[in-house]
Design an enzyme around this catalytic site. Structure first.
Site, PDB file in Angstrom:
ATOM      1  N   THR A  96       4.108   0.217  -4.935  1.00 11.67           N
ATOM      2  CA  THR A  96       4.693  -0.948  -5.057  1.00 11.67           C
ATOM      3  C   THR A  96       3.871  -1.944  -5.861  1.00 11.67           C
ATOM      4  O   THR A  96       2.872  -1.824  -6.471  1.00 11.67           O
ATOM      5  CB  THR A  96       4.408  -1.488  -3.338  1.00 11.67           C
ATOM      6  OG1 THR A  96       4.814  -0.518  -2.542  1.00 11.67           O
ATOM      7  CG2 THR A  96       5.441  -2.950  -3.424  1.00 11.67           C
TER       8      THR A  96
ATOM      9  N   ARG B  27      16.975   5.158   2.703  1.00 16.40           N
ATOM     10  CA  ARG B  27      15.392   4.780   3.424  1.00 16.40           C
ATOM     11  C   ARG B  27      15.055   3.506   2.805  1.00 16.40           C
ATOM     12  O   ARG B  27      14.892   3.345   1.465  1.00 16.40           O
ATOM     13  CB  ARG B  27      14.543   5.653   3.152  1.00 16.40           C
ATOM     14  CG  ARG B  27      12.997   5.487   3.760  1.00 16.40           C
ATOM     15  CD  ARG B  27      12.030   4.736   2.618  1.00 16.40           C
ATOM     16  NE  ARG B  27      10.876   4.770   3.269  1.00 16.40           N
ATOM     17  CZ  ARG B  27       9.839   3.820   2.560  1.00 16.40           C
ATOM     18  NH1 ARG B  27      10.287   3.363   1.462  1.00 16.40           N
ATOM     19  NH2 ARG B  27       8.693   3.693   3.101  1.00 16.40           N
TER      20      ARG B  27
END
Ligand code: GLY
Length: 311
Positions: free
Chosen positions: A164, A192
């Site tokens: 991330t 997802r």
């Protein structure tokens, strides 16, 4: 109000992207513009395989991107999830905040919105990411299986990704903004969505108390509302340090529980970055050895510090 500008970011972000953001802050740029600038640079970096172009794809070989943006002055927020085919998910997320009375758009709706605002299209699957996906499929597919559930559960045994992009910015006016962008867990089941586009889980920002952003296994950050919880603890008077330790301990406990059944057990961790309203910063992680970067207006370049691991 005159405040010292500061950028808090995950350690995987290149120094030059953060330093460029700080140059803009010194010239008076807003926290929002700088958070978007830094995030866009990371989304364009083909060597960052968990964010934007070059991100690892899902089990079908499609790059599905999640991003969120929050303005600490107004508590307005925008996010996109499972967005395919656009160069800058973070910019689309920010425009959701600015142009719609909504917070989160997903999949086809997010892509429609991105098209309508003229966001730049791009095939986000790099040749390197495609080759890695092909190799992983060859490793886990047996007997021509087409079942995505089985393939995903096999492929995820070694988890790649979910690192991330986290950036929290405070500008000279004292406004804070947080931006989060990711391609999520490599080889994930299609559709997802992790914590990154979920306001309160992977991202939260409130000028009055502080901001927090998460990296690592999003499923556990969602389950405790990690980012909002850290900020709410500071709202209740907890110090940044105490709030960070508490949230990291809760994340660790959930990881332990999920380790018993999850195929991702070997690589799971979460790290939370926190900035308080006074501009103090810290990071807290469920395992040692994870770092973060911080740059103030006085620093010529970002400084790397180790996250606290309280478990
Ligand atoms: N933290 C990013 C994700 O789990 O997708």
């Amino acid at each position: 109000m005159v405040s010292a500008p500061i950028i808090l970011a995950n350690a995987e972000i290149r120094d030059e992207f953060i330093a460029d953001g700080m140059r803009q802050l010194r010239r008076g740029a807003s926290a929002g513009d700088v958070a978007e600038l830094v995030a866009c640079a990371v989304e364009d970096d083909p060597e960052e395989h968990t964010v934007g172009y070059g991100g690892w794809p899902n089990i079908l070989g499609e790059v599905e991107l999640d991003a969120s943006f929050m303005d600490g002055a107004t508590l307005r927020a925008g996010a996109v999830a499972a967005l395919k085919g656009f160069r800058h998910p973070i910019s689309v997320a920010r425009q959701v905040m600015l142009r719609l009375p909504h917070v989160l758009l997903v999949g086809e709706g997010a892509a429609r919105f991105a098209t309508e605002i003229g966001a730049e299209r791009r095939d986000m699957l790099s040749p390197e990411a495609q080759a890695a996906w092909r190799q992983r499929i060859a490793e886990v597919a047996q007997h021509e299986e087409k079942d995505a559930i089985t393939l995903t559960m096999r492929a995820l045994v070694e988890r790649r990704g979910s690192d991330t992009m986290n950036v929290i910015v405070r500008d000279a006016a004292g406004n804070m903004c947080s931006a989060v962008s990711t391609s999520g867990i490599a080889w994930k089941y299609p559709g997802r969505v992790g914590d990154s586009p979920i306001i309160g889980a992977g991202n939260y920002c409130d000028n009055r108390y502080g901001a927090a952003a998460c990296m690592g296994l999003g499923e556990v950050a969602i389950r405790i509302g990690a980012a909002a919880q850290a900020v709410m603890l500071m709202r209740l008077g907890w110090s940044l340090e105490a709030a960070g330790r508490e949230v990291a301990c809760q994340l660790y406990a959930l990881l332990g529980e999920s380790n018993a059944t999850d195929p991702m057990r070997r690589a799971d961790w979460v790290r939370i970055l926190i900035m308080d309203a006074a501009g103090n910063v810290g990071a807290f992680a469920t395992r040692p050895g994870l770092s973060y970067k911080v740059q103030t207006a006085d620093d010529p370049r970002p400084i790397t510090r180790e996250a606290v691991c309280p478990v």
